[in-house]
Write a protein that holds these residues in place. Structure first.
Motif, PDB file in Angstrom:
ATOM      1  N   ASP A 178       4.405 -15.400 -14.101  1.00  0.00           N
ATOM      2  CA  ASP A 178       4.753 -14.085 -14.638  1.00  0.00           C
ATOM      3  C   ASP A 178       3.470 -13.457 -15.128  1.00  0.00           C
ATOM      4  N   ARG A 179       3.264 -12.194 -14.772  1.00  0.00           N
ATOM      5  CA  ARG A 179       2.071 -11.467 -15.204  1.00  0.00           C
ATOM      6  C   ARG A 179       2.506 -10.302 -16.084  1.00  0.00           C
ATOM      7  N   GLN A 180       1.926 -10.224 -17.261  1.00  0.00           N
ATOM      8  CA  GLN A 180       2.215  -9.156 -18.215  1.00  0.00           C
ATOM      9  C   GLN A 180       0.973  -8.294 -18.363  1.00  0.00           C
ATOM     10  N   THR A 181       1.123  -6.980 -18.175  1.00  0.00           N
ATOM     11  CA  THR A 181       0.006  -6.071 -18.400  1.00  0.00           C
ATOM     12  C   THR A 181       0.350  -5.141 -19.549  1.00  0.00           C
ATOM     13  N   VAL A 182      -0.635  -4.931 -20.389  1.00  0.00           N
ATOM     14  CA  VAL A 182      -0.502  -4.018 -21.518  1.00  0.00           C
ATOM     15  C   VAL A 182      -1.642  -3.021 -21.419  1.00  0.00           C
ATOM     16  N   GLN A 183      -1.270  -1.759 -21.403  1.00  0.00           N
ATOM     17  CA  GLN A 183      -2.249  -0.675 -21.320  1.00  0.00           C
ATOM     18  C   GLN A 183      -1.803   0.400 -22.305  1.00  0.00           C
ATOM     19  N   ALA A 215       5.205 -13.513  -9.453  1.00  0.00           N
ATOM     20  CA  ALA A 215       4.515 -13.789  -8.194  1.00  0.00           C
ATOM     21  C   ALA A 215       4.663 -15.267  -7.849  1.00  0.00           C
ATOM     22  N   GLN A 216       4.552 -15.539  -6.566  1.00  0.00           N
ATOM     23  CA  GLN A 216       4.540 -16.912  -6.063  1.00  0.00           C
ATOM     24  C   GLN A 216       3.178 -17.150  -5.423  1.00  0.00           C
ATOM     25  N   PHE A 220      -1.308 -15.631  -2.220  1.00  0.00           N
ATOM     26  CA  PHE A 220      -0.103 -15.001  -2.761  1.00  0.00           C
ATOM     27  C   PHE A 220       0.948 -14.981  -1.678  1.00  0.00           C
ATOM     28  N   LEU A 221       2.167 -15.357  -2.036  1.00  0.00           N
ATOM     29  CA  LEU A 221       3.269 -15.362  -1.063  1.00  0.00           C
ATOM     30  C   LEU A 221       4.134 -14.128  -1.219  1.00  0.00           C
TER      31      LEU A 221
END
Length: 160
Positions: free
Chosen positions: A125-130, A139-140, A159-160
């Motif tokens: 899991d990717r978390q972005t804060v801007q 992502a897999q 990346f799949l």
């Protein structure tokens, strides 16, 4: 000619020795993929690769140089070259947008484990804060890892 006890025992010993030699040489060397049977090896590669992925795919625009140095310690081969190429664009983007990226590893499965190489399927899991904007994405990844000394390093990322 009558067989003696010593002669019979000698024959049995020779027969047992030949059988032992035969079974020792004909025995299979063991599985090439030990992912399902080597619990300690599987745990070591999943722990080290999980930490490496969090290092590589997490950054703060105020600490990009530190992130780059840390990534060089957990990557090798093609993965290092790929990272170095992509990191320059990420560094520029993070500086311009003040975006913070945090990556969490949700699950890792070792699909192939050998003495010095491994393949892993990883869900992140990717978390972005801007500023006030928060986004997340899953992502897999298909990861190749190589054992360098006693440390597992990422050698390929897809990346799949």
């Amino acid at each position: 000619m009558k067989p003696t006890i010593a002669g019979i025992l000698g024959g049995v010993i020779i027969l047992c020795g030949c059988a032992t030699l035969w079974f020792s040489l004909s025995r299979s060397p063991g599985p090439a993929n030990t992912a399902l049977v080597d619990v300690a090896g599987t745990n070591a590669v999943t722990d080290q690769v999980g930490r490496a992925l969090r290092t590589v795919f997490s950054y703060d625009p105020t600490q990009m140089d530190r992130t780059s140095v840390a990534a060089q310690e957990v990557l090798t081969g093609a993965a290092m070259q790929q990272y170095n190429t992509d990191f320059e664009a990420a560094k520029k983007h993070a500086a311009e947008t003040k975006q913070v990226l945090t990556t969490a590893v949700r699950s890792i499965g070792v699909t192939d484990l050998g003495p010095n190489s491994a393949r892993l399927l990883v869900f992140i899991d990717r978390q972005t804060v801007q500023g006030d904007k928060h986004e997340s994405a899953a992502a897999q990844l298909l990861i190749n890892a190589e054992k360098v000394g006693e440390t597992w390093k990422i050698s390929g990322i897809r990346f799949l």
